[in-house]
Design a protein around this motif. Structure first.
Motif, mmCIF file in Angstrom:
data_model
loop_
_atom_site.group_PDB
_atom_site.id
_atom_site.type_symbol
_atom_site.label_atom_id
_atom_site.label_comp_id
_atom_site.label_asym_id
_atom_site.label_seq_id
_atom_site.Cartn_x
_atom_site.Cartn_y
_atom_site.Cartn_z
ATOM 1 N N ARG D 9 0.732 -0.717 0.193
ATOM 2 C CA ARG D 9 -0.297 -0.324 0.193
ATOM 3 C C ARG D 9 0.471 1.124 -0.032
ATOM 4 O O ARG D 9 0.641 1.912 -0.899
ATOM 5 C CB ARG D 9 -0.763 0.283 1.884
ATOM 6 N N GLU D 10 1.911 1.415 0.967
ATOM 7 C CA GLU D 10 2.568 2.317 1.289
ATOM 8 C C GLU D 10 4.168 2.374 -0.535
ATOM 9 O O GLU D 10 3.905 3.529 -0.751
ATOM 10 C CB GLU D 10 3.542 2.346 1.961
ATOM 11 N N PHE D 11 3.527 1.910 -0.688
ATOM 12 C CA PHE D 11 4.795 1.531 -2.545
ATOM 13 C C PHE D 11 3.987 1.762 -3.304
ATOM 14 O O PHE D 11 4.701 3.157 -4.198
ATOM 15 C CB PHE D 11 5.099 0.223 -2.590
ATOM 16 N N ALA D 12 2.703 2.048 -3.356
ATOM 17 C CA ALA D 12 2.405 2.673 -4.556
ATOM 18 C C ALA D 12 1.557 3.618 -4.150
ATOM 19 O O ALA D 12 2.063 4.617 -4.570
ATOM 20 C CB ALA D 12 0.547 2.172 -4.548
ATOM 21 N N LYS D 13 1.182 4.650 -2.863
ATOM 22 C CA LYS D 13 1.351 5.659 -2.456
ATOM 23 C C LYS D 13 2.056 6.259 -2.509
ATOM 24 O O LYS D 13 2.240 7.825 -3.516
ATOM 25 C CB LYS D 13 0.657 5.919 -1.057
ATOM 26 N N ALA D 14 4.141 5.934 -2.366
ATOM 27 C CA ALA D 14 4.534 6.929 -2.444
ATOM 28 C C ALA D 14 5.296 7.065 -3.689
ATOM 29 O O ALA D 14 5.496 8.050 -4.023
ATOM 30 C CB ALA D 14 6.146 6.276 -1.621
ATOM 31 N N ARG D 15 5.126 5.909 -4.703
ATOM 32 C CA ARG D 15 5.019 6.527 -6.349
ATOM 33 C C ARG D 15 3.353 7.451 -6.836
ATOM 34 O O ARG D 15 3.742 7.290 -7.751
ATOM 35 C CB ARG D 15 5.233 5.368 -6.409
ATOM 36 N N ASP D 16 2.651 7.939 -5.688
ATOM 37 C CA ASP D 16 1.329 8.556 -6.994
ATOM 38 C C ASP D 16 0.823 7.563 -7.827
ATOM 39 O O ASP D 16 0.349 7.247 -7.985
ATOM 40 C CB ASP D 16 1.346 9.484 -7.682
ATOM 41 N N TRP D 17 0.845 5.720 -7.563
ATOM 42 C CA TRP D 17 0.445 5.027 -8.660
ATOM 43 C C TRP D 17 -1.161 3.986 -7.970
ATOM 44 O O TRP D 17 -1.772 3.237 -8.816
ATOM 45 C CB TRP D 17 1.183 3.579 -8.505
#
Lengths: 113, 113, 113, 113
Positions: D9-17
Motif C-alpha cells: 500500500r505504501e509502495f503504491a502511495k509513495a509513487r502516486d500509483w
C-alpha cells in the motif's frame, strides 16, 4: 487462412516441434501470448486504449500475430476451422442476445430474466 | 475472414455494444475465453489432450470460436489484419529459429548462445 | 498461511488428487481462476470496478479465494513461501522504481532512460 | 501477510500509483504475471514441471512473488482478506467434493451425477 495453417504446420515439422505441440501445450502458449498483448493495455484508460501511439500499435500488431499463430496451430491440431467455429458462435449469440432485449447492456445472457 | 469481421462489427453496432468494445475490454474478454478453452485441458495429460472425446471436442470447438470472435473484433478495432500479422510473425520466427539450430529443442530464441 | 497450506495439502491427499497437482497443471488451474475473477471486471469502467455492488463483491471474494487456493497449492508443490517471495520482489521493485523517478508514471522499469 | 499488505500500500502511495490501481487494472496485471509464470511450464512435461533445474526454480520463485504482490494488492483494494477467502472456499469445496465420491477423479463438481 489455409496457407497460414499449412505454413505453420511445416514450420513445426521442419523443427521437429510437433512433439511439443500437444493441444494442452498450445493452449498454454496461446494464453501466454494473450497476456503479452494484454500487458500493453493494463495501465491504460479505455480511451487511451482506443488511441495507441505508433510504437505501441506496432508492438500490439505483432502480439496479435502471435496469438493468431497459436490459435491457428491449436485449431489445426484439433481439426477445427476457427473461422467456421466463430461463424457458428455468432449464430448462437444472435439467439442468446436479441437486439431489442440487450441493447446498450453488457450483462451476460443468463443474467436477463 | 472479411465477412466474419463485418458480421461481428454489425453484431456489436446493432446492440449498441461499441461503447464496451474498447481494445482494453476486448483483450480482457479474449483472455477470459482462452481460459474457458484452457479449462478443458488443465487436468489432462498431453496424450489425453490429443485424443479428446466427442463431447469435449464439441465444447472445445465452441470455445475456439469464442476466442476467434474476440480476436477478430479486437484486431478490427485496432485496424490490424490478424492473418497478415501472423504471416509477418512467421517470417520473423523463421529468422529467429533456424531449423538446423533449434531442431527438437523448445528453448526460447534468446536462450541459444 | 501455514494452516491453509496444510489444509490444502490434506484436501488433495484425501482425494488422491496429488497425481493431478503437477506444477504445470496447477498453474493452468490458477490461470483459469484468475480469468473467472477477471470476467467480473471486463465490461466495467475503472470507476465501476472500484464500486462493486454487493452481489458482485461476494462473487469476486470467492474468486479471490480460488486464486489464493491454487497459488498456495502451487507454491507448496514447488517449495516456495509465497509471502517471502513477494517480500523479496518488493525489495527488487524498490530498487527498480525509485520514488522520485517514477512518481505518477506507469512505465515499465526498462522504459525509463 | 498484514505487513506485506501495508508495504504494498505504501509502495503504491509513495509513487502516486494509486490512480492506476483500480481493481480492473490490478486483475489485468495479475493475469499478466500468471502468464509469465506459466511461460516457464508451457513446453515441459508434467514430470519435468515437478523437477525444475535451479535456474528455472529461481525464476519461478520470483514470478510467484509477482503474482502474490498483485493478489494482495487487489484484495486490499477490494477489502478482501485473501487467506480468509481461501479458507472459506476450502469449506465450500469440502461439501462439493466428498472424498468417497471424487477420489482419484478430476471431474468438476457439477459433472458427477
Amino acid at each position: 487462412m489455409e496457407s497460414l495453417k499449412q505454413k505453420l504446420r511445416e514450420f513445426a515439422k521442419a523443427r521437429d516441434w510437433e512433439q511439443f505441440h500437444s493441444p494442452k501445450n498450445l493452449v498454454m502458449a496461446m494464453s501466454v501470448e494473450v497476456a503479452e498483448l494484454m500487458e500493453h493495455f493494463q495501465w491504460l484508460t479505455q480511451e487511451e486504449s482506443r488511441n495507441l501511439d505508433t510504437e505501441t500499435s506496432e508492438k500490439v500488431r505483432r502480439e496479435i500475430g502471435d496469438v493468431m499463430v497459436y490459435l491457428v496451430r491449436l485449431a489445426d491440431e484439433l481439426g477445427v476451422d476457427p473461422i467456421a467455429a466463430a461463424e457458428e458462435k455468432v449464430s448462437i449469440n444472435e439467439a442468446r442476445y436479441p437486439e431489442e432485449k440487450v441493447r446498450g447492456s453488457s450483462k451476460k445472457y443468463n443474467e436477463y430474466e
